[in-house]
Motif scaffolding. Structure first.
Motif, mmCIF file in Angstrom:
data_model
loop_
_atom_site.group_PDB
_atom_site.id
_atom_site.type_symbol
_atom_site.label_atom_id
_atom_site.label_comp_id
_atom_site.label_asym_id
_atom_site.label_seq_id
_atom_site.Cartn_x
_atom_site.Cartn_y
_atom_site.Cartn_z
ATOM 1 N N UNK A 84 30.227 32.859 48.923
ATOM 2 C CA UNK A 84 30.204 31.625 48.091
ATOM 3 C C UNK A 84 28.819 31.457 47.715
ATOM 4 N N UNK A 85 27.793 32.006 48.280
ATOM 5 C CA UNK A 85 26.252 31.851 47.885
ATOM 6 C C UNK A 85 25.892 32.505 46.373
ATOM 7 N N UNK A 86 26.940 33.282 46.107
ATOM 8 C CA UNK A 86 26.803 34.229 44.919
ATOM 9 C C UNK A 86 27.491 33.502 43.952
ATOM 10 N N UNK A 87 26.932 33.056 43.056
ATOM 11 C CA UNK A 87 27.678 32.444 41.892
ATOM 12 C C UNK A 87 28.451 33.401 40.883
ATOM 13 N N UNK A 88 27.921 34.658 40.591
ATOM 14 C CA UNK A 88 28.492 35.531 39.998
ATOM 15 C C UNK A 88 28.330 35.006 38.418
ATOM 16 N N UNK A 89 29.230 35.612 37.679
ATOM 17 C CA UNK A 89 29.256 35.528 36.387
ATOM 18 C C UNK A 89 30.533 34.453 35.989
ATOM 19 N N UNK A 90 31.150 34.172 34.908
ATOM 20 C CA UNK A 90 32.104 33.266 34.493
ATOM 21 C C UNK A 90 33.319 33.840 35.103
ATOM 22 N N UNK A 91 34.030 33.217 35.841
ATOM 23 C CA UNK A 91 35.393 33.554 36.292
ATOM 24 C C UNK A 91 36.475 33.520 35.424
ATOM 25 N N UNK A 92 37.402 34.177 35.248
ATOM 26 C CA UNK A 92 38.622 34.143 34.472
ATOM 27 C C UNK A 92 39.498 33.119 35.165
ATOM 28 N N UNK A 93 40.431 32.534 34.236
ATOM 29 C CA UNK A 93 41.195 31.419 34.765
ATOM 30 C C UNK A 93 42.162 32.018 35.442
ATOM 31 N N UNK A 100 46.192 37.662 44.041
ATOM 32 C CA UNK A 100 44.993 38.320 43.851
ATOM 33 C C UNK A 100 43.923 37.422 43.383
ATOM 34 N N UNK A 101 44.076 36.207 43.634
ATOM 35 C CA UNK A 101 43.054 35.026 43.554
ATOM 36 C C UNK A 101 41.785 35.353 44.176
ATOM 37 N N UNK A 102 42.093 35.642 45.367
ATOM 38 C CA UNK A 102 40.836 35.643 46.177
ATOM 39 C C UNK A 102 39.954 37.127 45.906
ATOM 40 N N UNK A 103 40.792 38.058 45.692
ATOM 41 C CA UNK A 103 40.083 39.387 45.362
ATOM 42 C C UNK A 103 39.283 39.296 43.839
ATOM 43 N N UNK A 104 39.817 38.467 43.030
ATOM 44 C CA UNK A 104 39.184 38.389 41.933
ATOM 45 C C UNK A 104 37.780 37.654 41.877
ATOM 46 N N UNK A 105 37.978 36.620 42.707
ATOM 47 C CA UNK A 105 36.911 35.779 43.226
ATOM 48 C C UNK A 105 35.792 36.532 43.976
ATOM 49 N N UNK A 106 36.249 37.436 44.894
ATOM 50 C CA UNK A 106 35.184 38.341 45.535
ATOM 51 C C UNK A 106 34.353 39.399 44.589
ATOM 52 N N UNK A 107 35.428 39.931 43.507
ATOM 53 C CA UNK A 107 34.729 40.697 42.657
ATOM 54 C C UNK A 107 33.710 40.148 41.717
ATOM 55 N N UNK A 108 33.884 38.942 41.380
ATOM 56 C CA UNK A 108 33.118 38.266 40.364
ATOM 57 C C UNK A 108 31.930 37.935 41.240
ATOM 58 N N UNK A 109 31.811 37.479 42.653
ATOM 59 C CA UNK A 109 30.713 37.296 43.293
ATOM 60 C C UNK A 109 29.947 38.420 43.542
ATOM 61 N N UNK A 110 30.421 39.729 43.542
ATOM 62 C CA UNK A 110 29.749 40.824 43.669
ATOM 63 C C UNK A 110 29.211 41.658 42.482
#
Length: 219
Positions: A84-93, A100-110
């Protein structure tokens, strides 16, 4: 013809490549790989616990991979972790209740960049999967950004411009192989067989080129 109706299979059955799973030998070999060029690689991944079939006997190599499945595959294979400390780029809605919501968020954070109009059900092309896999590998394992001479191949004019760099690096590093006609087929839809072969080469490369351990500075 690729079996599009296989997209309806449960996701847990469709994608189970995991970088951190325990090794095991399958009691029953896949029976649908006889005509698949990547047969030995799929079996090798299965024996190490990275690949499972849709049941005890079938891998369904020609099943098409969706964008959501591709993201899950990359996140699981490279063992990307939620931070959660990694903001990452803008996440798609995306619907937070979707699988798949969690893996999308993890991908963005990484560090993976997904389009604002990310469509989880869109069939991923070879160039899309290769691009995202290479970016994830380079970010997660701190691969050096090498300067390369572009490799000429027959259908390179079909590449999407923003994917060219990652795909050229994938070819040079041996993660992606051109076919006998020196074609990449970047616009073809990714199949489970294609994905397994790329994952095999990616893991093989990472195993052979593990980066140096960073020393902790002394006080």
């Amino acid at each position: 013809m690729k079996a599009r109706n296989l997209l309806a299979l449960p996701i847990v059955a469709m994608l189970t490549l995991s970088f951190g799973q325990s090794s095991f030998a399958a009691s029953t070999p896949f029976t649908d790989l006889n005509q698949v060029a990547a047969k030995d690689k799929i079996i090798a991944l299965q024996e190490k616990g990275y690949v499972h079939g849709v049941d005890g006997n079938r891998y369904m190599p020609e099943a098409i991979m969706t964008a959501a499945q591709g993201i899950q595959l990359i996140v699981n294979t490279l063992n990307l972790q939620a931070d959660p400390e990694k903001a990452g780029g803008p996440a798609p809605q995306v619907d937070p209740d979707e699988w798949y919501a969690d893996v999308v968020q993890i991908a963005i954070q990484n560090g993976l960049e997904l389009p604002a109009d990310f469509d989880p059900d869109k069939a991923w092309t070879r160039e899309e999967f290769i691009h995202q896999l290479m970016i994830a590998m380079e970010l997660q394992h701190h691969l050096p950004m090498i300067k390369i001479a572009p490799v000429e191949f027959a259908d390179m004019s079909e590449l999407t411009v923003e994917y060219q760099g990652a795909i050229q690096r994938a070819i040079v590093l041996g993660i992606v192989e051109l076919d006998a006609d020196r074609k990449l087929h970047p616009k073809e839809e990714m199949t489970r067989a294609d994905a397994a072969e790329l994952i095999y080469h990616a893991l093989e490369y990472l195993q052979a080129h593990q980066g140096p351990i960073k020393e902790t500075p002394k006080p």
